[in-house]
Structures are given as C-alpha cells and as structure tokens.
Design a protein around this motif. Structure first.
Motif, short mmCIF file in Angstrom:
data_model
loop_
_atom_site.label_atom_id
_atom_site.label_comp_id
_atom_site.label_asym_id
_atom_site.label_seq_id
_atom_site.Cartn_x
_atom_site.Cartn_y
_atom_site.Cartn_z
N VAL A 107 -33.96 -73.91 6.49
CA VAL A 107 -33.52 -73.09 5.36
C VAL A 107 -34.49 -73.33 4.21
O VAL A 107 -34.60 -74.45 3.71
N HIS A 108 -35.23 -72.29 3.82
CA HIS A 108 -36.15 -72.38 2.69
C HIS A 108 -35.70 -71.51 1.52
O HIS A 108 -36.24 -71.63 0.43
N CYS A 109 -34.74 -70.64 1.77
CA CYS A 109 -34.45 -69.59 0.80
C CYS A 109 -32.96 -69.26 0.83
O CYS A 109 -32.35 -69.25 1.90
N ILE A 110 -32.39 -69.00 -0.32
CA ILE A 110 -30.98 -68.62 -0.45
C ILE A 110 -30.90 -67.21 -1.02
O ILE A 110 -31.60 -66.88 -1.99
N GLU A 111 -30.06 -66.38 -0.44
CA GLU A 111 -29.81 -65.05 -0.97
C GLU A 111 -28.57 -65.07 -1.86
O GLU A 111 -27.55 -65.67 -1.51
N VAL A 112 -28.67 -64.40 -2.99
CA VAL A 112 -27.54 -64.23 -3.90
C VAL A 112 -27.47 -62.74 -4.23
O VAL A 112 -28.27 -62.23 -5.01
N GLY A 113 -26.53 -62.04 -3.60
CA GLY A 113 -26.49 -60.60 -3.74
C GLY A 113 -27.76 -59.98 -3.19
O GLY A 113 -28.16 -60.26 -2.06
N ASP A 114 -28.42 -59.16 -3.99
CA ASP A 114 -29.66 -58.52 -3.59
C ASP A 114 -30.89 -59.34 -3.95
O ASP A 114 -32.02 -58.88 -3.77
N GLU A 115 -30.68 -60.54 -4.48
CA GLU A 115 -31.78 -61.38 -4.92
C GLU A 115 -31.86 -62.64 -4.06
O GLU A 115 -30.98 -62.90 -3.24
N HIS A 116 -32.92 -63.41 -4.25
CA HIS A 116 -33.09 -64.64 -3.49
C HIS A 116 -33.89 -65.64 -4.31
O HIS A 116 -34.56 -65.26 -5.28
N PHE A 117 -33.82 -66.90 -3.93
CA PHE A 117 -34.67 -67.91 -4.56
C PHE A 117 -35.07 -68.94 -3.51
O PHE A 117 -34.37 -69.14 -2.51
N MET A 118 -36.22 -69.57 -3.74
CA MET A 118 -36.75 -70.56 -2.83
C MET A 118 -36.20 -71.95 -3.16
O MET A 118 -36.12 -72.33 -4.33
N ILE A 119 -35.87 -72.69 -2.13
CA ILE A 119 -35.38 -74.05 -2.29
C ILE A 119 -36.51 -75.02 -2.61
O ILE A 119 -36.34 -75.96 -3.40
N ASP A 120 -37.67 -74.83 -2.03
CA ASP A 120 -38.72 -75.85 -2.08
C ASP A 120 -40.01 -75.38 -2.74
O ASP A 120 -41.06 -75.98 -2.54
N GLU A 121 -39.94 -74.32 -3.56
CA GLU A 121 -41.16 -73.83 -4.20
C GLU A 121 -41.60 -74.73 -5.34
O GLU A 121 -42.76 -75.13 -5.43
N SER A 122 -40.68 -75.05 -6.25
CA SER A 122 -41.00 -75.93 -7.36
C SER A 122 -39.70 -76.37 -8.02
O SER A 122 -38.64 -75.74 -7.85
N ALA A 123 -39.78 -77.44 -8.81
CA ALA A 123 -38.61 -77.92 -9.55
C ALA A 123 -38.15 -76.86 -10.54
O ALA A 123 -36.94 -76.67 -10.75
#
Length: 271
Positions: A100-116
């Motif tokens: 798992v590198h990425c989480i979806e929230v509605g129509d958007e997403h964010f990366m878990i391990d890109e940066s603090a």
C-alpha cells in the motif's frame, strides 16, 4: 546466517538507480544466490515512480532475458510489487509483493511514503489533523492488501511510520495506533503469506530500524507467522543492506527462523 537472496529490488524500469543487468552483476559479485526483481506496478493515475504499461512489458522481457543469460551464475526471479489500488496482476509473475503506497479519499488520493510534508498535509486535509485516523485508513487497506493483489509477500507492513522516526508525527505506543496495526496484522496472519523485514528505509536514511517495528514482529512471532528479509533496494549497493541487523531483530522478536529463496524454492533458516 545471513540470507543470500533479496526479492525486493527496483531498477530504472521504475524508481531505481541502476539497470537490471547492473543489479545482476552486483549480486553475482556479492556472492548472492538469488535476486528477485519487483518493479512497481502502475497505478490508476500517472506517477513518476511506477511502471507504465509499455515499460512493464519491457521490464518483463528484460528480466526473462537476464534470467536465461545468467542462469549458471545466479537464480533470477521475475516479480512485481503490486499496489493495493492496482488490483491483481494480469501477468503470471513468479511472485507478488502486495503493498500500500497510496490512499484514496473520495475522488482524490495521497501518497503514504512520498514525504513527511505530503503526509502531514493529508492528515490536515482529510482527517482534521488526526494522524491516528490516517493510520486507521492505511491499516484498513493493509488488512485487505493480499486479497486485493493476490500477493505472496506483505510489503513494508508499517510503511505509514516511514517519516515517524522518534515519534515526531504520532505515538506508535498509543492504544489507537496499536489497535489499528495489530488488527490488520492479525487479519493477514490468517492467510498463507510471508511478511518482509524490509531495510529499505534504513539504506535511504529515513529510519534506523527495518519495517515492521519490534512490537509487530513480536506479534508475528507469537502467531507463528513467516518472515523473509528484503532490502527494498533502489541501488545495487544496497542489495543486502543491514541484513545482519534484520537477523538480530528477528531473533530478538522471538522468531525461530526466517525464509530465504533458493533455486529449490523457499528454504527455512533457523535463527
């Protein structure tokens, strides 16, 4: 005994530093018995670090070419690091790391391990600044990652802690965090999977110890789970980075053995 295999390896086909052949030659020079390639699967959206469809086909052909060309010197495996959001691979890889590198929230997403900063922004934007709610969302994905990817190996189980060295973002001793992590871990322990002790964040300077944490490794040991040691190598110099530390950590957690890949398949090494 330090294992002479690594199944979590990235090259220039995704976000690695070296060509696949350079990695193979480095593995041979290091006396390794097995090197498995695990390029990042594509995602439903464009990224700079995953393989697009055409690149994936090139990757498959090249690893198979190397597998044949160096068959007398080293055991090479064609694998994939398959992301939760990508689903089941459409190619018969020799093994799959489910991550798992990425989480979806509605129509958007964010990366878990890109940066603090990316993780902090996501906590603020989607969870009202509550990192524990973010962790809960991450571990809900992790609990299902093997079902979603048909993975053989669970990739960096607690990746959400990558930028949390010293508890700078949240307290990993907090009962909420522990409950979310252990519930996901227990769900995966019911399946026939292998957890990796992953030293990749150490070699890149983010952490002083591997994934997963000692607490979670102890849980794996208590439940009779299986582990293997991987480098999550993005450079040929790191193919066996801190493997001796990982062995000591496994032993301290109460694990009696680790699994390593050989030409004859998985081999159990007593600790």
């Amino acid at each position: 005994m330090i294992p002479k295999s690594n199944l979590h390896t990235h090259t220039r086909f995704c976000d690695g530093k070296d060509s696949a052949e350079e990695v193979v030659l480095a593995a041979i020079a290091a006396g390794m018995e097995t090197v498995g390639f695990s390029g990042h699967s594509g995602l439903p959206f464009s990224t700079s670090w995953t393989m697009k469809q055409e690149r994936t086909r090139e990757y498959q052909k090249e690893i198979l070419r190397l597998k044949d060309a160096y068959r007398d010197q080293i055991h090479i495996l064609l694998g994939i690091e398959q992301d939760y959001l990508t689903g089941v691979p459409d190619y018969p890889y020799e093994y799959v790391i489910g991550s798992v590198h990425c989480i979806e929230v509605g129509d958007e997403h964010f990366m878990i391990d890109e940066s603090a900063q990316v993780l902090t922004n996501a906590a603020q934007k989607y969870y009202g600044g509550d990192f524990y709610k973010l962790c809960r969302a991450y571990y809900e994905y992790m609990a299902e990652v093997i079902d979603r990817t048909h993975g053989d190996i669970v990739g960096h189980f607690d990746l959400v802690t990558k930028f949390n060295e010293g508890g700078c973002m949240f307290d990993e001793r907090d009962p909420r965090y522990r409950r979310y992590a252990i519930d996901a871990l227990d769900a995966l322990l019911e399946k026939d999977v292998i957890f990796e002790i992953n030293t990749g964040a150490m070699s890149r300077g983010y952490r002083r110890s591997p994934y997963p944490s000692p607490l979670l490794l102890r849980r794996i040991a208590e439940k009779g789970g299986n582990v293997t040691i991987t480098a999550d190598a993005h450079a040929k110099e790191n193919l066996q980075y801190a493997f001796s530390d990982a062995v000591l950590l496994a032993r301290a957690a109460g694990l009696g053995s680790i699994l390593t890949m050989t030409r004859d398949g998985w081999k159990r090494i007593p600790l």
